[in-house]
Design an enzyme around this catalytic site. Structure first.
Site, mmCIF file in Angstrom:
data_model
loop_
_atom_site.group_PDB
_atom_site.id
_atom_site.type_symbol
_atom_site.label_atom_id
_atom_site.label_comp_id
_atom_site.label_asym_id
_atom_site.label_seq_id
_atom_site.Cartn_x
_atom_site.Cartn_y
_atom_site.Cartn_z
ATOM 1 N N HIS C 78 0.853 -1.194 0.000
ATOM 2 C CA HIS C 78 0.000 0.000 0.000
ATOM 3 C C HIS C 78 0.889 1.245 0.000
ATOM 4 C CE1 HIS C 78 -2.982 2.992 1.161
ATOM 5 N NE2 HIS C 78 -2.274 3.275 2.240
ATOM 6 N N ASP C 107 6.418 22.646 -25.701
ATOM 7 C CA ASP C 107 6.395 21.267 -25.222
ATOM 8 C C ASP C 107 7.458 21.159 -24.151
ATOM 9 O OD1 ASP C 107 6.299 18.398 -24.956
ATOM 10 O OD2 ASP C 107 5.367 18.349 -26.937
ATOM 11 N N TRP C 143 7.087 -0.061 3.719
ATOM 12 C CA TRP C 143 7.524 0.690 2.539
ATOM 13 C C TRP C 143 8.943 1.200 2.762
ATOM 14 C CZ3 TRP C 143 8.810 5.803 1.113
ATOM 15 C CH2 TRP C 143 8.767 6.741 2.145
ATOM 16 N N SER C 170 12.745 6.769 -14.003
ATOM 17 C CA SER C 170 11.689 7.579 -14.613
ATOM 18 C C SER C 170 11.631 8.959 -13.958
ATOM 19 C CB SER C 170 10.357 6.846 -14.462
ATOM 20 O OG SER C 170 9.297 7.737 -14.554
ATOM 21 N N SER C 171 11.723 8.981 -12.620
ATOM 22 C CA SER C 171 11.662 10.260 -11.912
ATOM 23 C C SER C 171 12.834 11.152 -12.277
ATOM 24 C CB SER C 171 11.684 10.036 -10.400
ATOM 25 O OG SER C 171 10.466 9.543 -9.974
ATOM 26 N N HIS C 254 13.162 11.772 3.533
ATOM 27 C CA HIS C 254 12.545 13.013 3.986
ATOM 28 C C HIS C 254 12.343 14.026 2.866
ATOM 29 C CE1 HIS C 254 10.457 15.097 7.011
ATOM 30 N NE2 HIS C 254 10.906 16.185 6.430
ATOM 31 N N GLU C 256 11.843 13.233 -0.024
ATOM 32 C CA GLU C 256 10.744 12.601 -0.756
ATOM 33 C C GLU C 256 9.387 13.081 -0.237
ATOM 34 O OE1 GLU C 256 10.475 10.646 -3.290
ATOM 35 O OE2 GLU C 256 8.436 9.891 -3.088
ATOM 36 N N TYR C 258 8.744 15.952 0.883
ATOM 37 C CA TYR C 258 8.485 17.278 0.318
ATOM 38 C C TYR C 258 8.259 17.206 -1.180
ATOM 39 C CZ TYR C 258 9.351 18.817 4.922
ATOM 40 O OH TYR C 258 9.235 18.968 6.261
ATOM 41 N N SER C 269 -1.679 27.190 -4.399
ATOM 42 C CA SER C 269 -1.356 28.604 -4.610
ATOM 43 C C SER C 269 -1.895 29.132 -5.929
ATOM 44 C CB SER C 269 0.164 28.811 -4.573
ATOM 45 O OG SER C 269 0.676 28.327 -3.363
ATOM 46 N N HIS C 303 15.087 12.551 12.176
ATOM 47 C CA HIS C 303 13.944 12.586 13.097
ATOM 48 C C HIS C 303 13.029 11.385 12.882
ATOM 49 C CE1 HIS C 303 11.559 15.291 10.079
ATOM 50 N NE2 HIS C 303 11.243 14.047 9.912
ATOM 51 N N HIS C 304 13.270 10.640 11.810
ATOM 52 C CA HIS C 304 12.523 9.392 11.627
ATOM 53 C C HIS C 304 13.143 8.264 12.457
ATOM 54 C CE1 HIS C 304 10.137 10.812 8.156
ATOM 55 N NE2 HIS C 304 11.195 11.563 7.937
ATOM 56 N N THR C 329 6.685 26.627 6.674
ATOM 57 C CA THR C 329 5.395 25.992 6.401
ATOM 58 C C THR C 329 4.268 26.878 6.921
ATOM 59 O OG1 THR C 329 6.542 23.908 6.756
ATOM 60 C CG2 THR C 329 4.168 23.804 6.518
ATOM 61 N N LYS C 332 3.529 29.737 4.622
ATOM 62 C CA LYS C 332 2.680 29.366 3.486
ATOM 63 C C LYS C 332 1.209 29.390 3.873
ATOM 64 C CE LYS C 332 5.506 26.896 0.343
ATOM 65 N NZ LYS C 332 4.863 27.515 -0.795
ATOM 66 N N ARG C 451 2.063 0.589 15.090
ATOM 67 C CA ARG C 451 1.586 0.448 13.721
ATOM 68 C C ARG C 451 2.064 -0.885 13.158
ATOM 69 N NH1 ARG C 451 5.764 4.204 10.227
ATOM 70 N NH2 ARG C 451 4.559 3.482 8.468
#
Lengths: 155, 375, 527
Positions: C78, C107, C143, C170-171, C254, C256, C258, C269, C303-304, C329, C332, C451
């Site tokens: 998932h 293009d 994951w 690809s990215s 991390h 990722e 963002y 925006s 921090h993870h 943040t 924003k 979890r």
């Protein structure tokens, strides 16, 4: 890739001359700085990991930088692309500069004819069954202007 | 707990009922150590700050949504900058953050202070149980889930401590500083007891430590907090805090038990005795993967029933159980049980598997054979 | 999209193949954008199906439907499918459609490479989904594929590694393309500080991707060699360090996070000023805030990992750095609200989703602040509180922003207005069911539910039941989106003007709706 609109009618030796250039919103220096920045960040991160023992990040960063370099080089080679249409005496000259190479086409002023679609979407010169599309870096209105200017001057 | 009947009613009703019935279950567990209390207070402090910010910020947003609508004829003004406001809402949050960071810093430093403990316990994570060694007292035991499988498979009503009960809890004296040294044997686990405010990853090959001092006698329950494979949800941690006297007598009792458990080297085991003993060992150590049916899980955990190794020569099977299975130079989920189980236990469990399900080897492995194989 | 046939480009551009070959060989940014969006919608439903499987098992205590190992496969896949298959490609789809039209380019810079970047994705996705059917099933290591658990997995893990490699490639190609396009192909007059914020956020996102994608590729390759080729990067028995994997993974992971939210900020925006009929408040501070978030995202990864046992100094550093992210943040969020302030607000579906985004994303931000406090994080790490936190920022954040973007631009893309009533239903059902699903998880997490467990003590039964019911509702509500989109593509709904929205500003709104196959072949001039 991209199209430009920096068209200028220059009155110099030739009777009529027009140069259209590709649009570039980033200068060559800008490209170099962006590449250098990305290179320093990416290779810096990879080297730091290599120092910590995770050296396998390094080849992937290198591969990525290679792709990025090729991309930027392609852009750079095309940055100076232009197309020049000139009428000089009884000759019509089209000079096309693409990726560092220059091609020259010549037509006889008396035989060349202008083929233009009504909306300005397509413009070409034809002579002796040979057709050459021109106006690559122009927008529709500019192509129509060019078509009018050429028609006036060609038989 | 709300009744089963209510569950079938609408989700909203359940939501409301849950809100009142679980009044004490929407916050951190009641803290039982100084660290847990500091964490609890930090969390409360931050929650109130957040609620304040929330009310102010969304007060503005709600006001705009209600009052500045086109449908009530509000005309848009065209401002799009205000240096003063922009500086203010950069600086003020920063100051609030500093105020939040100060008490947190203090707690971090006290959490890290594992010096001069009264007791040191080593906790080792295994797939899927915990092993404990009381380093000064010389007590060692394993702690596995004691919830019966029937409850998990919904064939029996679930008890109050469903999934958070173990056969051998960690016993500690109240008010003494306990240092816990944490490591793991196979993959990363995490030793977590919420009420005591400690959680520490158990990392194979590395030793980490943390500490707690239980304020009150009681039983504190936690679970493994790092995904460690299939039975991650089934390896709880139970800490029993008792008075120092009770602790002393528990230690004495454990020592006696360990002495008694030491095998009588001269004992002659029969096949049936080993099988009976082996069934218990199997239930505690093997059943999670190889299943009660001995059929394993296709593709993941091999079947023992009908297995070539289990029905083949004894030596090969003894070697597998003692040393585990290593494939391509890497350990597999089949761990080496040589250090976890005694000669008798290994002999018993092997004998059991060779003479159970479809396996009819008819022979037995003696503790002496296991002992010989260890060399 | 059929609409794209309606207007052929000029001259030689008109010869593109039709039918299936058109989609396979296309180098047109609009076609490729459509492909990305259709792909990510498909993956969104596959990932959603797995989520339904998770919530089904958690509906009641006890093991009902799956074995624990299959449950772990569900949670792991998932996550992988939603992150790499749904959210990231969806934003790339938006970039493809919108970036050229917003900066006045014909293009993408490298049209052929654009085609390759897309077609790698279905290959990667097929490997991922196929891994359910190999012996041992899909990867069940989460994951985050932490070593050494992931070195224990069966061949499903190898397929996941290959899939990550392919999707990562690809990215990388996609982001190189986007960076070159944005920097080199802006129309004359479109200076950097005049670019629409969506373009800005994508420029910064592409930079993040280029910086961290090789790190992910390196991490999974080391995992692969540890698994099969006898290396010992993460194997403690061989002198490796399992925690190194976490450092490498989260150094990618991390930023990722963002990567998955910044383009969402961009979409919001664009939407908020349009329906406030006011210019965006604090444009330049928005740009600086986005850049600061991107820079800070490189110094907060640990921090993870507060529970792995770092020295106090490291914990303090990462705590302070993480808390600091709250400042840009916050800027924003304040800017969006200031944009709405004294506006002339209307609440069409895109605006509803944008407001919903601001509201629920802020809640995710608040819990992020709670989790930044190291001692509290140590208590809450790997509990349902974290699950609630990142679903508030990813589902209600990224996903709601994506929905806002779809409703905002689909009239432009198809030339037809979507069904406003159904759109509003979609918003309200999503919003309500989302909160029913994820709000109770804060409570279960605080009370001590870890979890990634397939079963739990009776004390968590009620909240889990509520969550499960909410998730089924949330899943079903998403079918409305499909219906609305299909209706729009088939040309139901009234024709829209070029500008579509009264308050719309920007180059894309000067083009016809739907835009012709080729647009801005020569750049417009921006004043």
């Amino acid at each position: 890739m991209t199209a430009g609109m920096d068209c200028s009618e220059v009155a110099h030796a030739a009777e009529f001359s027009l140069v259209a250039r590709r649009n570039n919103s980033l200068s060559t220096t800008g490209r170099f700085l962006v590449f250098a920045f990305l290179f320093v960040v990416s290779v810096g991160i990879a080297s730091a990991f290599a120092a910590l023992g995770a050296w396998m990040v390094l080849p992937f960063a290198g591969l990525e930088m290679l792709v990025l370099y090729l991309a930027f080089r392609t852009v750079d080679r095309h940055a100076a692309d232009y197309e020049r249409v000139a009428i000089d005496g009884d000759r019509v000259e089209v000079e096309r500069h693409e990726a560092g190479r220059t091609q020259r086409f010549e037509f006889n002023r008396c035989w060349a004819r202008v083929i233009a679609s009504g909306d300005g979407g397509r413009l070409a010169l034809r002579s002796h069954g040979r057709e050459l599309e021109i106006g690559h870096y122009m927008n529709d209105a500019q192509r129509l202007d060019l078509a009018r200017a050429l028609k006036r001057r060609l038989g | 707990m709300i009744s089963k009947g209510l569950r079938s009613s609408a989700a909203v009703a359940a939501w409301l009922a849950a809100g009142t019935a679980l009044a004490n279950q929407y916050n951190l567990q009641p803290p039982q150590s100084i660290i847990a209390r500091e964490i609890y207070d930090l969390h409360s402090l931050i929650m109130w700050i957040i609620v304040g910010i929330f009310v102010v910020v969304f007060g503005f947003m709600t006001y705009a949504i209600v009052m500045h609508r086109k449908s009530i004829g509000h005309e848009a003004s065209q401002f799009h900058e205000h240096v003063g406001v922009e500086i203010a809402w950069t600086i003020i949050p920063f100051i609030i953050l500093v105020l939040m960071a100060l008490p947190a810093t203090k707690t971090i430093i006290s959490m890290k202070d594992t010096s001069s403990p009264d007791i040191t316990i080593k906790a080792t994570g295994y797939q899927w149980k915990w092993g404990y060694d009381y380093l000064q007292e010389g007590i060692s035991f394993y702690s596995t889930l004691s919830t019966p499988r029937e409850q998990i498979e919904n064939q029996a009503p679930k008890g109050e401590n469903y999934l958070v009960e173990v056969d051998n809890p960690v016993v500690v004296p109240v008010g003494k500083k306990v240092r816990v040294i944490i490591t793991a044997n196979d993959v990363i686990h995490a030793w977590w007891v919420p009420a005591l405010g400690i959680k520490q990853d158990a990392i194979p090959g590395f030793v980490r430590d943390t500490w707690f001092k239980a304020d009150n006698p009681g039983i504190y329950r936690g679970q493994c907090a790092e995904l460690c494979g299939k039975d991650h949800g089934f390896m709880p941690i139970v800490v029993e805090a008792v008075s120092p006297e009770q602790y002393a007598s528990w230690v004495a009792e454990q020592k006696k038990k360990m002495a008694a458990a030491a095998p009588d080297p001269g004992k002659q085991w029969t096949l049936d005795e080993l099988k009976v003993q082996g069934e218990k060992i199997y239930a505690g150590n093997c059943v999670a993967c190889h299943q009660p049916t001995g059929m394993g899980v296709p593709g993941t955990f091999p079947a023992l029933s009908g297995s070539k190794i289990v029905t083949g020569p004894k030596d090969a099977q003894v070697a597998v159980v003692l040393n585990g299975v290593v494939k391509d130079g890497k350990p597999t989920p089949m761990a080496a049980f040589g250090k976890q189980l005694s000669d008798v236990e290994i002999a018993a469990v092997i004998t059991y598997t060779r003479n159970n399900w479809a396996n009819k080897a008819g022979d037995m492995v003696t503790p002496a054979e296991v002992k010989a194989a260890r060399k | 999209m059929e609409a794209a046939h309606a207007h052929h480009g000029h001259g030689d551009h008109a010869h593109h193949p039709y039918g299936i070959m058109r989609w396979i060989t296309t180098t047109n940014h609009k076609d490729i954008g459509t492909l990305y969006l259709v792909f990510s919608l498909t993956m969104f439903f596959i990932g959603g199906l797995l989520a339904m499987g998770i919530r089904l098992e958690l509906l009641e205590p006890g093991m009902q439907f799956w074995r624990p190992e299959f449950f772990n496969q569900l949670t792991s896949m998932h996550g992988l499918i939603m992150v790499f298959g749904a959210i990231m490609p969806a934003f790339v789809g938006f970039a493809n459609w919108q970036v050229p039209m917003m900066i006045g380019a014909p293009d993408m810079a490298f049209a052929r490479m654009n085609n390759w970047s897309f077609w790698l994705l279905p290959v990667g996705a097929t490997l991922l989904v196929a891994s359910f059917f190999v012996p041992g099933g899909a990867t069940a290591a989460g994951w985050t594929i932490y070593a050494p658990l992931s070195t224990q997995m069966g061949p499903g893990m190898d397929l996941a590694i290959f899939a990550l490699h392919i999707m990562g490639a690809s990215s990388i190609m996609g982001s190189i393309n986007i960076i070159t396009t944005i920097l080199n192909m802006r129309a004359p007059g479109m200076t950097l500080m005049k670019m629409p914020l969506f373009v800005w956020t994508w420029l910064i996102t592409a930079y993040l991707l280029i910086a961290v994608m090789p790190v992910l590729a390196g991490a999974v390759t080391m995992l692969l060699t540890d698994r099969h080729f006898g290396t010992n990067f993460f194997n403690a028995a061989g002198g490796g360090d399992p925690v190194l994997f976490q450092h490498v993974f989260w150094f990618f992971g991390h930023p990722e996070v963002y990567i998955m939210i910044l383009p969402g900020f961009g979409i919001v925006s664009q939407v908020v000023p349009t329906f406030s009929r006011k210019p965006l408040f604090g444009y330049s501070s928005m740009v600086y805030a986005t850049a600061s978030i991107a820079i800070l995202s490189f110094i907060v990864w640990a921090h993870h990992m507060f529970t792995v046992g770092m020295p106090a100094v490291a914990q303090l550093f990462f705590m302070y750095a993480t808390m600091l992210i709250a400042v840009p943040t916050g800027v924003k969020v304040f800017n969006w609200i200031a944009t709405m302030w004294k506006g002339s607000l209307t609440f069409e579906t895109p605006m509803l989703f944008a407001c919903g985004f601001i509201f629920v994303f802020s809640m995710g931000g608040f819990t992020g602040l709670v989790l930044a406090i190291t001692p509290v994080d140590i208590q809450l790490q790997d509990t349902y509180y974290v699950v609630a936190h990142f679903h508030y920022v990813l589902v209600a954040g990224s996903l709601f922003a994506l929905f806002a973007g779809v409703y905002f631009w689909i009239p432009k893309w198809t030339g037809h207005m979507y069904d406003e009533l159904l759109g509003k239903w979609h918003f309200w059902l999503s919003m309500i069911f989302f909160n029913i699903t994820f709000f109770p998880m804060h409570f279960t997490g605080l009370a001590g539910l870890p979890r990634r467990v397939p079963d739990y003590n009776m004390q968590f039964a009620d909240f889990n039941f509520i969550s499960s019911i909410g998730s089924f509702g949330f899943g079903l509500s998403q079918l409305i989106l499909v219906y609305v989109v299909v209706k729009c593509i088939r040309g139901a709904g009234e024709k829209v003007s070029d500008k579509v929205w009264e308050g719309a500003h920007g180059l894309e709104w000067t083009l016809p709706s739907p835009p012709p196959y080729h647009t801005f072949e020569t750049p417009p001039v921006v004043k």
